[in-house]
Each structure stands twice: as structure tokens, then as C-alpha cells.
Design a protein around this motif. Sequence first.
Motif, PDB file in Angstrom:
ATOM      1  N   UNK A   1       0.823  -1.201   0.000  1.00 33.80           N
ATOM      2  CA  UNK A   1       0.000   0.000   0.000  1.00 33.80           C
ATOM      3  C   UNK A   1       0.864   1.261   0.000  1.00 33.80           C
ATOM      4  N   UNK A   2       0.298   2.325  -0.621  1.00 28.96           N
ATOM      5  CA  UNK A   2       0.828   3.663  -0.412  1.00 28.96           C
ATOM      6  C   UNK A   2       0.201   4.187   0.871  1.00 28.96           C
ATOM      7  N   UNK A   3       1.013   4.698   1.787  1.00 28.42           N
ATOM      8  CA  UNK A   3       0.516   5.141   3.087  1.00 28.42           C
ATOM      9  C   UNK A   3      -0.224   6.473   2.939  1.00 28.42           C
ATOM     10  N   UNK A   4      -1.356   6.576   3.572  1.00 26.69           N
ATOM     11  CA  UNK A   4      -2.196   7.759   3.438  1.00 26.69           C
ATOM     12  C   UNK A   4      -1.457   9.011   3.888  1.00 26.69           C
ATOM     13  N   UNK A   5      -1.497  10.032   3.043  1.00 27.33           N
ATOM     14  CA  UNK A   5      -0.847  11.326   3.263  1.00 27.33           C
ATOM     15  C   UNK A   5       0.675  11.244   3.260  1.00 27.33           C
ATOM     16  N   UNK A   6       1.210  10.066   2.941  1.00 26.91           N
ATOM     17  CA  UNK A   6       2.665   9.920   2.814  1.00 26.91           C
ATOM     18  C   UNK A   6       3.003   9.139   1.552  1.00 26.91           C
ATOM     19  N   UNK A   7       2.170   9.357   0.524  1.00 26.64           N
ATOM     20  CA  UNK A   7       2.380   8.641  -0.733  1.00 26.64           C
ATOM     21  C   UNK A   7       3.660   9.068  -1.431  1.00 26.64           C
ATOM     22  N   UNK A   8       4.036  10.326  -1.272  1.00 27.19           N
ATOM     23  CA  UNK A   8       5.264  10.834  -1.892  1.00 27.19           C
ATOM     24  C   UNK A   8       5.992  11.734  -0.899  1.00 27.19           C
ATOM     25  N   UNK A   9       7.282  11.864  -1.117  1.00 27.06           N
ATOM     26  CA  UNK A   9       8.096  12.793  -0.343  1.00 27.06           C
ATOM     27  C   UNK A   9       9.023  13.516  -1.312  1.00 27.06           C
ATOM     28  N   UNK A  10       9.133  14.822  -1.167  1.00 23.11           N
ATOM     29  CA  UNK A  10       9.993  15.623  -2.030  1.00 23.11           C
ATOM     30  C   UNK A  10      11.335  15.859  -1.331  1.00 23.11           C
ATOM     31  N   UNK A  11      12.397  15.543  -2.060  1.00 26.68           N
ATOM     32  CA  UNK A  11      13.748  15.668  -1.495  1.00 26.68           C
ATOM     33  C   UNK A  11      14.538  16.644  -2.362  1.00 26.68           C
ATOM     34  N   UNK A  12      14.900  17.806  -1.848  1.00 24.58           N
ATOM     35  CA  UNK A  12      15.713  18.739  -2.635  1.00 24.58           C
ATOM     36  C   UNK A  12      17.080  18.130  -2.975  1.00 24.58           C
ATOM     37  N   UNK A  13      17.628  18.570  -4.087  1.00 24.55           N
ATOM     38  CA  UNK A  13      18.920  18.056  -4.539  1.00 24.55           C
ATOM     39  C   UNK A  13      19.986  18.246  -3.467  1.00 24.55           C
ATOM     40  N   UNK A  14      20.765  17.192  -3.225  1.00 20.24           N
ATOM     41  CA  UNK A  14      21.874  17.267  -2.292  1.00 20.24           C
ATOM     42  C   UNK A  14      21.480  17.314  -0.834  1.00 20.24           C
ATOM     43  N   UNK A  15      20.255  16.881  -0.509  1.00 18.69           N
ATOM     44  CA  UNK A  15      19.818  16.989   0.874  1.00 18.69           C
ATOM     45  C   UNK A  15      19.150  15.704   1.351  1.00 18.69           C
ATOM     46  N   UNK A  16      18.785  15.691   2.647  1.00 14.59           N
ATOM     47  CA  UNK A  16      18.166  14.541   3.299  1.00 14.59           C
ATOM     48  C   UNK A  16      16.859  14.991   3.938  1.00 14.59           C
ATOM     49  N   UNK A  17      15.810  14.159   3.834  1.00  9.71           N
ATOM     50  CA  UNK A  17      14.558  14.438   4.536  1.00  9.71           C
ATOM     51  C   UNK A  17      14.162  13.206   5.341  1.00  9.71           C
ATOM     52  N   UNK A  18      13.290  13.404   6.324  1.00 11.03           N
ATOM     53  CA  UNK A  18      12.782  12.303   7.129  1.00 11.03           C
ATOM     54  C   UNK A  18      11.274  12.226   6.990  1.00 11.03           C
ATOM     55  N   UNK A  19      10.740  11.028   7.227  1.00 11.33           N
ATOM     56  CA  UNK A  19       9.306  10.790   7.134  1.00 11.33           C
ATOM     57  C   UNK A  19       8.915   9.817   8.234  1.00 11.33           C
ATOM     58  N   UNK A  20       7.997  10.230   9.106  1.00  8.47           N
ATOM     59  CA  UNK A  20       7.547   9.378  10.206  1.00  8.47           C
ATOM     60  C   UNK A  20       6.517   8.384   9.660  1.00  8.47           C
TER      61      UNK A  20
END
Length: 471
Positions: free
Chosen positions: A284-303
Motif C-alpha cells: 500500500x501507499x501510506x495515506x498522506x505519505x504517498x510521496x516525499x519531495x527531497x531537494x537536490x543534495x539533501x536529506x529528509x525524514x518521514x515518520x
Amino acid sequence: MRRLIENRFGMLALVLIALGAVYGVAFVTRPAPAAPVKAEPVRAPIAAASTVCPDPGGATVTAVTPPNAEGTGQTLIEDGDEPATVDEPGRVWQKTMASGADPMRVHATGAMASGLEAAQTRRVLSGAARGLAGVRCVDPGADAWFVGPGPAAGDLKLHLANVESAPADVALVVYSGEGQVIADRASGLLLKPGEHRVVDLKKVAPSPLVMALNVSTGRGRVAAAVEAATSEGVDWLPQTTAPAGRVVVPGLPGSAGRRELYVAAPGESDAVVHVKAVLKDGSYALENRETVEVPAGSVVTLDLSTGVTGQPAAIVLTSETPVVAGLKIVGTGGRTDVAFTAGAPPIDLGSVVADARSTKDVTSRLVLSAPDAAADVTVTLLPREGKAPDPIEVAIPAARTKEIILKGPAKGFSVVVMPKTGSGPVYGGRVMEERASGGQLVTAQPLAVARTWTLVPPVAEQPSAVLSQPS
């Protein structure tokens, strides 16, 4: 006719007619040209394997080669002044090391190299280092990636060891939530043959709360490992797969606790990453967390806690821009412990887990996922003592995850996971948990492809192989 022969142009015409007749007959009667055969790489057994346990002091080190290896060979475990040798496939070697021990090299040749696996696991019940901390002993290489908390979130140490006979030039690149971190001290490290070094990443890049780290060599090879001590617990960051458009992060246990995903886009383009969870009852794609945008050269987190906590899972990431990924697993209780998993390849050639345990308080489990097609594997336990039990057969439906509780002898055992012929791709992890006073202890290890076979480039007869080329 005489005039024609005497004419030089007539003589030329007769010669051309005769040559045309000869070559015409030869063309008609020659055999058809053979279709070119594309040379394919040849699968060959590993003849030698070497791995490094980065910081074995106070830890239990385990080494094993799966049974059924053909031929003879030997494993040398460089245990300080008391090296040990093992020449029997299927025999599990294990020892708890003294505090302060240097990095330990495990080297195997011949049949003992086929599937060699080693790991270190440290168990601390009190103090700042409380928890289970385990790491698969590291293959020397020229490029390694890690993703997880950054130096601003805890005490992160990079362990480097050069076990080769040539020096190694090491360069580091750190990516943070704000972009790539540039530091003169992050490059130009030189490790002499046999040298090992611990780099405090806070001195290289003190500001990142989250981090992607690339360790590369311009020449030579090093074994690289990262130890992370945070307020939530202590463990090692496993190496993740190189940047790719599809990343599978396996081995999330079905226990309670927080789950946090780290995604980095180390290239020059932003990434839109699609996130899907492969659970026990579907993908499944998780509700409200189907996609995450990551800027070039950086790191993001998703709970991901509300989407996957309490369910065994793997996370599948897809992006048009190459990414790397890891995931944090936080245990339960008043005093937490932490574990990490990361992007991993499918275990097409099988996988070996050196260290697993099963007691009244300790549970080891395999978390196996088949995100693409149905998979079938056999799971074999190799006890430290006594005869190995019969293999267990496990079927994993397509787009599902299955968790297997490993019931083995209390003194410890190793595990061999082997996909059956025709099985779909399998991804997995081993999770070890312990009930302890104050809160659960936990450590995790994504399954790696067994060091069993390698692909040898095709060899063809070419004059250029023995003749010098003009300069």
C-alpha cells in the motif's frame, strides 16, 4: 578476335570478365557466415573472501561458512595474538572479545570462502551505551553509503580500516537537511596498509541533524562502518545500496515502536519519491505519505509509525532521480533502544546471518518480503553445538511480508536463507530483541547477498591481448 586481343582495352575487359567468373563461383559456394555469439559472464565460486569487524571490543564476534561447500579451505580469524582457524564448513565460531580490541580481520580461502559471514554484537545493560548494537562485518570496498541521524543528533563515529597491502586515499561527502556539507577536513585521509582510524564526524560536519554519508577511495579499498550513539539508543548504521531509482528498505519488525524513514537525493536534481509499504496483508501507499519531495543534495525524514508500527514490513521507494535510504527502529519502554536498517539488494544467491539467538528473554526473527512476485525460500539454522535441524520452507505471496520467529538453541546459531529455483526476488532483515529492565533492547541487520559466487568477465581470443598497441 586478334584485333580485340591486340587492343589493350580489350585485353583488360577479358581479364575483368575472367576474375568476375572466379569470384562469382566462390561467393555462391562459400559457407554462410556464423552468427556472432555474445559472450556472457561466467559464474564462478568465490576463491577468497575477507571481512573486517570494525570495533569488536566487548562484543561477541561470530563467523561461519555454510555447509555443503566443496573442496578444502581455511578461515583465519585474526584475534590479536591468538589467531583462530576454522576448516569445517557449517561450524559456527564465536567469542566475546576483550575491551579495547582492535578491528578484527576474518579471511577465508578455498571452500571456506564460499558464503563466509561474520558479525559482531555488543550487549550493554547500563550506562550511556546501554542496548544491543550489532553490525555485519564489513567488506573492504571503494564506495560506501550510510543514511541516518547526523552528528548534531548524537555521537557518530566513522570506523575505517585498510587491510590491503597498498595505501588508501579516503574522501568523505556529507549531505544534510540543508544540503551538501563541504569541509576541507572531509577529504584527503590517507590510510597506510594495515592502518585503522576512527573519525569523529562531529569534527567533520557538526551541524546536520540527519545525514547521508558517502565514503569513497581514489585508490585502494577500506572497510567503513558508522556507529551512532543517540539519546534514543546506540547501534550501527548498516551500509545502504548505492543511489538508485528504486530502493527497497527491508526488515521492519512487527513489534511496537517508532519508525522513521531517511531519504537522500545526493545528485544535482530534486527527487519526488513514491513511498509504498509491503505489509503482511498487501502492498500500500501510506495515506498522506504517498510521496516525499527531497531537494537536490539533501536529506529528509518521514515518520511512518502510524502506517507500519506493529506490522512486519518493507518500504519500497521509487524515483526518477537516484536516492539512498535508511530507516530507524525505536524500541519500547521507559528507556528506549534504537536499531537501523537500510536499502538492500534482493538475496538472489542466498544470504547468511552469522549471529542469532533465542532464549527466554531474547527473540530473533527474520522479516522477509516479496514486493514483486511470489517467493519461496528455505531457512536453515546452524547451531554452535550439535546437529542442524531440518530446513524450514517459507512461501511469501507476491506483494507481501512474512515474519518468522527463529527457534534455536540458547547458546546461539547462524541462519542460511536460500531462495528456491523460480522464486521471485526476496528482501529481508534479521531483528534481535531482548526484554530488559527499563525497556526493550533491539538491533537489526538487513540481509546481504551471500559471498558465494562472483561473475567473471568473458574471455575471448584477441590478438590485442598479446600484441602491443602502437603509441
